[in-house]
Scaffold this motif. Sequence first.
Motif, short mmCIF file in Angstrom:
data_model
loop_
_atom_site.label_atom_id
_atom_site.label_comp_id
_atom_site.label_asym_id
_atom_site.label_seq_id
_atom_site.Cartn_x
_atom_site.Cartn_y
_atom_site.Cartn_z
N VAL A 112 0.85 -1.18 0.00
CA VAL A 112 0.00 0.00 0.00
C VAL A 112 0.89 1.24 0.00
O VAL A 112 1.92 1.28 0.68
CB VAL A 112 -0.95 0.01 1.22
CG1 VAL A 112 -0.19 -0.10 2.53
CG2 VAL A 112 -1.82 1.26 1.22
N VAL A 113 0.52 2.23 -0.81
CA VAL A 113 1.20 3.51 -0.81
C VAL A 113 0.35 4.48 0.00
O VAL A 113 -0.84 4.67 -0.28
CB VAL A 113 1.41 4.05 -2.24
CG1 VAL A 113 2.05 5.43 -2.20
CG2 VAL A 113 2.29 3.08 -3.03
N ILE A 114 0.95 5.07 1.04
CA ILE A 114 0.23 5.97 1.94
C ILE A 114 0.85 7.36 1.81
O ILE A 114 2.07 7.52 1.89
CB ILE A 114 0.33 5.49 3.41
CG1 ILE A 114 -0.12 4.03 3.53
CG2 ILE A 114 -0.50 6.38 4.33
CD1 ILE A 114 0.20 3.40 4.86
N VAL A 115 0.00 8.36 1.60
CA VAL A 115 0.46 9.74 1.42
C VAL A 115 0.01 10.58 2.61
O VAL A 115 -1.18 10.66 2.92
CB VAL A 115 -0.11 10.35 0.12
CG1 VAL A 115 0.32 11.81 -0.01
CG2 VAL A 115 0.36 9.54 -1.09
N TRP A 116 1.00 11.19 3.28
CA TRP A 116 0.73 12.17 4.33
C TRP A 116 0.97 13.55 3.75
O TRP A 116 1.95 13.76 3.02
CB TRP A 116 1.64 11.98 5.52
CG TRP A 116 1.31 10.85 6.44
CD1 TRP A 116 0.57 10.90 7.58
CD2 TRP A 116 1.76 9.49 6.33
NE1 TRP A 116 0.51 9.67 8.18
CE2 TRP A 116 1.24 8.78 7.43
CE3 TRP A 116 2.55 8.81 5.40
CZ2 TRP A 116 1.47 7.43 7.63
CZ3 TRP A 116 2.78 7.46 5.59
CH2 TRP A 116 2.25 6.78 6.69
N PHE A 117 0.13 14.50 4.10
CA PHE A 117 0.25 15.82 3.47
C PHE A 117 -0.04 16.92 4.49
O PHE A 117 -1.02 16.86 5.22
CB PHE A 117 -0.73 15.95 2.31
CG PHE A 117 -0.62 17.24 1.56
CD1 PHE A 117 0.32 17.42 0.57
CD2 PHE A 117 -1.47 18.30 1.85
CE1 PHE A 117 0.43 18.61 -0.12
CE2 PHE A 117 -1.37 19.50 1.18
CZ PHE A 117 -0.42 19.65 0.19
N ARG A 118 0.84 17.90 4.52
CA ARG A 118 0.57 19.16 5.22
C ARG A 118 1.65 20.17 4.85
O ARG A 118 2.83 19.90 5.00
CB ARG A 118 0.51 19.02 6.73
CG ARG A 118 0.31 20.38 7.44
CD ARG A 118 -0.25 20.22 8.82
NE ARG A 118 -1.61 19.72 8.79
CZ ARG A 118 -2.17 19.04 9.79
NH1 ARG A 118 -1.51 18.79 10.89
NH2 ARG A 118 -3.42 18.62 9.69
N GLU A 119 1.21 21.30 4.33
CA GLU A 119 2.12 22.40 4.02
C GLU A 119 1.56 23.68 4.62
O GLU A 119 0.43 24.05 4.34
CB GLU A 119 2.30 22.57 2.51
CG GLU A 119 3.09 21.45 1.87
CD GLU A 119 3.35 21.70 0.40
OE1 GLU A 119 2.80 22.68 -0.13
OE2 GLU A 119 4.10 20.93 -0.22
N ILE A 120 2.33 24.31 5.49
CA ILE A 120 1.94 25.59 6.09
C ILE A 120 3.04 26.58 5.78
O ILE A 120 4.19 26.42 6.19
CB ILE A 120 1.76 25.44 7.62
CG1 ILE A 120 0.66 24.40 7.92
CG2 ILE A 120 1.40 26.78 8.24
CD1 ILE A 120 0.49 24.12 9.40
#
Length: 309
Positions: A178-186
């Motif tokens: 499984v490919v899991i993407v975490w995302f957050r840009e501030i």
Amino acid sequence: MKIKEVREIIRGAEYIRNSPLGIMWFRGESTELNGVEISKKELFLRDGLRGGVFAAMIPNGDIYEMTSSGIKLQLQVDEAVGYPKIGELPHFYIMNKWDEATGDHVYRYIQNGEVLWTRSYPYRLIEQFGNYALLWGTLGGPKEGGCQLIELATGAVLWELDHPGACVSQVYPYEDKVVIVWFREIENKSTNRVLCVEVPSGTVLWENDAARKYQKYGNDKLVFFYSSLWEDGYERGDNHQLAELDVRTGAFQMYKFPGYNTSTYVTTVYKDYLFYGTLNYYFYVGAIDLRTHEMLPEVKIDYTPGNLN
């Protein structure tokens, strides 16, 4: 390849989706499949259910099996038990109900009408991998960066991952990983992360920070296309990207189209092409050949400017 024409503008349609039977959308208060009304109810596709093509009433409700001749009731939902998320109807399925008192989600594994197990987890989303399932997704809170792999036969948690400071954005299942993407840009700070994890062992096969809202292409690629005129304006241009991620190795590649500068609003992958809709005063449909990374000539959609009806 060349885009020959835009064959039809579907006026008044909402929530347009591809299904194995064709194109499905809402119009008014009914659901249509390939332009033919199949239900007076508003239905949406349930991709997690196997054994047929299934749709459910909005927001959550009874499950209907869709065929080329119409729909039939397949599973009547009991709100006290929850709503079906994954499974292979009619043999087995997983129900999910939010527990308001604890904030957890109560999952029930039902096989041939019998509840085999009931367990609570902090996550509201679930994706099946054969005999396993990945749980993720919270509406904020300390668990938003976490996910768990469970064994469907028992509900037991096999492994758990967490990435504080980011939230799980997308999950892309494959047969054994499984490919899991975490995302957050501030502002200029990023906690983006992408992991490819072996199922069921939990071994991390590769890792990078190339987080995007990808779409699957074939059996071993993820692709993403984005272009925005409004961020940089006409005079600067080249504000776009075609990103390609190799699921086998984690290799990441970016492609540019010099001089291209307009805004894309929707993309979809079909066979070897990424199609997109774009706006530069007029609406256009374009495509990128994902084998050669060539951008094909766009086709103008014939409509009266200012009239979106």
